[in-house]
Design a protein around this motif. Structure first.
Motif, PDB file in Angstrom:
ATOM      1  N   UNK A   7       0.811  -1.216   0.000  1.00  0.00           N
ATOM      2  CA  UNK A   7       0.000   0.000   0.000  1.00  0.00           C
ATOM      3  C   UNK A   7       0.845   1.268   0.000  1.00  0.00           C
ATOM      4  N   UNK A   8       2.050   1.199   0.596  1.00  0.00           N
ATOM      5  CA  UNK A   8       2.911   2.382   0.637  1.00  0.00           C
ATOM      6  C   UNK A   8       3.786   2.531  -0.604  1.00  0.00           C
ATOM      7  N   UNK A   9       3.576   1.687  -1.613  1.00  0.00           N
ATOM      8  CA  UNK A   9       4.331   1.764  -2.852  1.00  0.00           C
ATOM      9  C   UNK A   9       5.592   0.934  -2.882  1.00  0.00           C
ATOM     10  N   UNK A  10       5.907   0.251  -1.783  1.00  0.00           N
ATOM     11  CA  UNK A  10       7.084  -0.611  -1.740  1.00  0.00           C
ATOM     12  C   UNK A  10       6.886  -1.825  -2.640  1.00  0.00           C
ATOM     13  N   UNK A  11       7.894  -2.143  -3.436  1.00  0.00           N
ATOM     14  CA  UNK A  11       7.835  -3.335  -4.283  1.00  0.00           C
ATOM     15  C   UNK A  11       8.067  -4.579  -3.430  1.00  0.00           C
ATOM     16  N   UNK A  12       7.074  -5.447  -3.358  1.00  0.00           N
ATOM     17  CA  UNK A  12       7.180  -6.685  -2.582  1.00  0.00           C
ATOM     18  C   UNK A  12       7.882  -7.785  -3.375  1.00  0.00           C
ATOM     19  N   UNK A  13       7.608  -7.831  -4.658  1.00  0.00           N
ATOM     20  CA  UNK A  13       8.204  -8.857  -5.521  1.00  0.00           C
ATOM     21  C   UNK A  13       8.146  -8.370  -6.958  1.00  0.00           C
ATOM     22  N   UNK A  14       9.231  -8.502  -7.672  1.00  0.00           N
ATOM     23  CA  UNK A  14       9.282  -8.183  -9.096  1.00  0.00           C
ATOM     24  C   UNK A  14       9.975  -9.333  -9.814  1.00  0.00           C
ATOM     25  N   UNK A  15       9.397  -9.747 -10.931  1.00  0.00           N
ATOM     26  CA  UNK A  15       9.962 -10.889 -11.651  1.00  0.00           C
ATOM     27  C   UNK A  15       9.760 -10.688 -13.144  1.00  0.00           C
ATOM     28  N   UNK A  16      10.811 -10.948 -13.902  1.00  0.00           N
ATOM     29  CA  UNK A  16      10.725 -10.889 -15.354  1.00  0.00           C
ATOM     30  C   UNK A  16      10.674 -12.302 -15.917  1.00  0.00           C
ATOM     31  N   UNK A  17       9.699 -12.527 -16.788  1.00  0.00           N
ATOM     32  CA  UNK A  17       9.519 -13.821 -17.442  1.00  0.00           C
ATOM     33  C   UNK A  17       9.706 -13.655 -18.946  1.00  0.00           C
ATOM     34  N   UNK A  18      10.225 -14.701 -19.557  1.00  0.00           N
ATOM     35  CA  UNK A  18      10.390 -14.728 -21.008  1.00  0.00           C
ATOM     36  C   UNK A  18       9.594 -15.909 -21.556  1.00  0.00           C
ATOM     37  N   UNK A  19       8.719 -15.628 -22.497  1.00  0.00           N
ATOM     38  CA  UNK A  19       7.934 -16.675 -23.134  1.00  0.00           C
ATOM     39  C   UNK A  19       8.660 -17.076 -24.411  1.00  0.00           C
ATOM     40  N   UNK A  20       9.367 -18.199 -24.353  1.00  0.00           N
ATOM     41  CA  UNK A  20      10.363 -18.512 -25.385  1.00  0.00           C
ATOM     42  C   UNK A  20       9.826 -19.400 -26.506  1.00  0.00           C
ATOM     43  N   UNK A  21       8.491 -19.559 -26.568  1.00  0.00           N
ATOM     44  CA  UNK A  21       7.893 -20.322 -27.660  1.00  0.00           C
ATOM     45  C   UNK A  21       7.319 -21.640 -27.196  1.00  0.00           C
ATOM     46  N   UNK A  22       6.191 -22.021 -27.790  1.00  0.00           N
ATOM     47  CA  UNK A  22       5.596 -23.308 -27.484  1.00  0.00           C
ATOM     48  C   UNK A  22       5.033 -23.419 -26.082  1.00  0.00           C
ATOM     49  N   UNK A  23       4.825 -22.285 -25.401  1.00  0.00           N
ATOM     50  CA  UNK A  23       4.321 -22.324 -24.035  1.00  0.00           C
ATOM     51  C   UNK A  23       5.396 -22.513 -22.989  1.00  0.00           C
ATOM     52  N   UNK A  24       6.668 -22.520 -23.390  1.00  0.00           N
ATOM     53  CA  UNK A  24       7.775 -22.608 -22.442  1.00  0.00           C
ATOM     54  C   UNK A  24       8.065 -21.217 -21.886  1.00  0.00           C
ATOM     55  N   UNK A  25       8.302 -21.110 -20.585  1.00  0.00           N
ATOM     56  CA  UNK A  25       8.691 -19.839 -19.992  1.00  0.00           C
ATOM     57  C   UNK A  25       9.996 -20.001 -19.226  1.00  0.00           C
ATOM     58  N   UNK A  26      10.743 -18.892 -19.166  1.00  0.00           N
ATOM     59  CA  UNK A  26      11.988 -18.873 -18.405  1.00  0.00           C
ATOM     60  C   UNK A  26      12.074 -17.530 -17.672  1.00  0.00           C
ATOM     61  N   UNK A  27      12.779 -17.533 -16.542  1.00  0.00           N
ATOM     62  CA  UNK A  27      13.020 -16.306 -15.799  1.00  0.00           C
ATOM     63  C   UNK A  27      14.454 -15.853 -16.027  1.00  0.00           C
ATOM     64  N   UNK A  28      14.783 -14.695 -15.508  1.00  0.00           N
ATOM     65  CA  UNK A  28      16.167 -14.219 -15.581  1.00  0.00           C
ATOM     66  C   UNK A  28      17.103 -15.246 -14.959  1.00  0.00           C
ATOM     67  N   UNK A  29      16.670 -15.814 -13.833  1.00  0.00           N
ATOM     68  CA  UNK A  29      17.518 -16.786 -13.139  1.00  0.00           C
ATOM     69  C   UNK A  29      17.725 -18.043 -13.975  1.00  0.00           C
ATOM     70  N   UNK A  30      16.698 -18.432 -14.724  1.00  0.00           N
ATOM     71  CA  UNK A  30      16.808 -19.639 -15.545  1.00  0.00           C
ATOM     72  C   UNK A  30      17.886 -19.506 -16.614  1.00  0.00           C
TER      73      UNK A  30
END
Length: 457
Positions: free
Chosen positions: A134-157
């Motif tokens: 509520x105070x604008x603090x980011x609790x969690x942020x995550x970037x996902x990549x949809x690499x085709x065919x329904x496969x997803x990967x994150x930055x960590x992947x």
């Protein structure tokens, strides 16, 4: 190594990379918030779309898909009709039911941010999800990549070693290694692939999984053949499969026995179901979802010696071919153009049809190689960001082409072929990387640009 069940996913249209992948990303993000006990503190969710997801997300159903995933839905079980209605509610600023539990205020124009023209370096299909307190603090942020065919990967992947199945009896990474195993063991491609699947799953699980895929494919053809009307999106594209079915059936009833349009009809039916957001199987993607089912039904309905085991062998063979492209190149139109979708599906279907109609391992390789060779450089330029023009017709043409490739390969022993399947996969990937980005699922070039200009002018 991957399983054929990683490639053949049951989901909804119109796009595996723009609909199925983002829905899985939304679900993964909501699940992580719950697992980290952050759910109760979330007051706002922001969605940032990049690259192809931003440019064609509206036409490909990306926004509704990722929001649905955030609410806990999954591609294999979501009700397409309910998804469409719920997407409209959220666009009208309904509260987001995060993970199906937590009501979060949602303002569509504030919280859904497409960054058109901005591509992240990892992949052209990217989205970042951020949860705020509520105070604008980011609790969690995550970037996902949809690499085709329904496969997803994150930055960590991208930075971590790839998880793999335990090593099966017949490990292989390339087509040449699989074909060598077939020759060494005196087994077909389907037999080698099945032996590996049975190492990871029980016989009952494998049979049930394959039958579910076959049934879903058949049902998508049947729904497409009996559903008339106009496809969504505003371009007034009519469904053509029902009328084609009536005309082809009439020709057959009149005594025509030289008809070769059945695979095209079947592919139209599935592609139109996909374009309407219906349930299909990624094979290897949704944009190309009509080709493998069409050729499978060509085998089932017209090959005189078709069997249920042959249907399963078809999928095992097609899946193996598709995974070579997935693991050694790409099946994402946003990365390599439509050659990575329609081209790969044509290659898969050609090799599989050759196999179940009596082709040798070498002839299967030739059929699969021809299927791709004559799709090299195929651009992905969907008009209006919709999976309709030219996608539906491309499915139909490629399905008929796959059957012809298989039949051609059966007429020769294949030993005079200069180009191997592994080599064509390598060439396809290099060609895709060389394509200008405007021709890779951005709707900024090619047919999409030309039709857009005609409509505007």
């Amino acid at each position: 190594m991957l399983s054929v069940f990683d490639l053949f996913k049951i989901g909804i249209g119109p796009s595996s990379s723009h609909t199925v992948g983002p829905m899985l990303a939304g679900k993964a993000f909501a699940d992580e918030l719950r697992e980290k006990a952050l759910l109760d503190g979330v007051a706002r969710i922001r969605l940032d779309l990049y690259g192809s997801l931003a440019l064609t997300g509206d036409g490909h159903g990306t926004t509704g898909a990722v929001l649905s995933g955030l609410e806990g839905e999954e591609p294999q079980s979501v009700d397409p009709a309910r998804l469409a209605a719920r997407t409209q509610e959220l666009k009208n600023n309904a509260d987001l039911r995060l993970a199906g539990e937590k009501a979060v205020p949602f303002l569509y124009t504030r919280d859904m941010l497409p960054h058109k023209g901005l591509f992240l370096p990892r992949h052209s299909n990217a989205l970042t999800l951020t949860a705020f307190a509520a105070d604008g603090t980011a609790l969690l942020a995550k970037t996902y990549y949809s690499v085709g065919g329904g496969f997803i990967r994150t930055e960590e992947d991208f930075d971590a070693p790839q998880e793999a199945y335990p090593t099966p009896p017949y490990p292989y990474a390339t087509a040449a290694e699989l074909f060598a195993a077939c020759e060494r063991e005196g087994k077909s491609i389907a037999e080698i692939v099945l032996a590996n699947e049975l190492f990871w799953r029980s016989k009952a699980e494998v049979d049930e999984g394959l039958q579910k895929i076959i049934t879903t494919m058949r049902e998508s053809v049947e729904r497409g053949c009996c559903t008339d009307g106009v496809l969504p999106g505003g371009y007034n594209v009519r469904r053509r499969a029902p009328n084609l079915l009536r005309k082809i059936s009439a020709l057959q009833a009149a005594g025509r026995r030289d008809l070769s349009l059945w695979p095209m009809l079947y592919a139209f039916a599935v592609a139109e179901e996909n374009a309407s957001g219906g349930r299909v199987v990624t094979a290897p993607t949704n944009g190309a979802a009509g080709i493998v089912p069409a050729v499978l039904l060509q085998y089932t309905n017209f090959y005189p010696h078709a069997t249920e085991q042959g249907e399963r062998d078809f999928l095992l063979t097609a899946g193996a071919i598709g995974l070579f492209y997935k693991c050694n190149a790409s099946i994402a139109g946003a990365e390599v153009g439509c050659q990575g979708e329609v081209g790969v599906a044509c290659s898969m279907a050609a090799g599989a049809y050759c196999a179940v109609t009596g082709g040798s391992v070498k002839q299967v390789e030739v059929a699969a190689e021809i299927g791709m060779e004559h799709n090299l450089g195929l651009t992905c330029d969907p008009v209006g960001g919709l999976v309709q023009i030219p996608c539906i017709e491309r499915n139909g043409v490629a399905a008929e082409r796959a059957v012809n490739c298989a039949q051609l390969s059966r007429l020769e022993d294949g030993r005079q072929r200069v180009v191997s399947l592994d080599k064509i996969i390598e060439v396809m990937y290099r060609t895709g990387i060389d394509l200008q980005s405007r021709y890779k699922e951005t709707s900024l070039g090619g047919l999409a640009e030309a039709v857009g200009e005609a409509i505007r002018g």
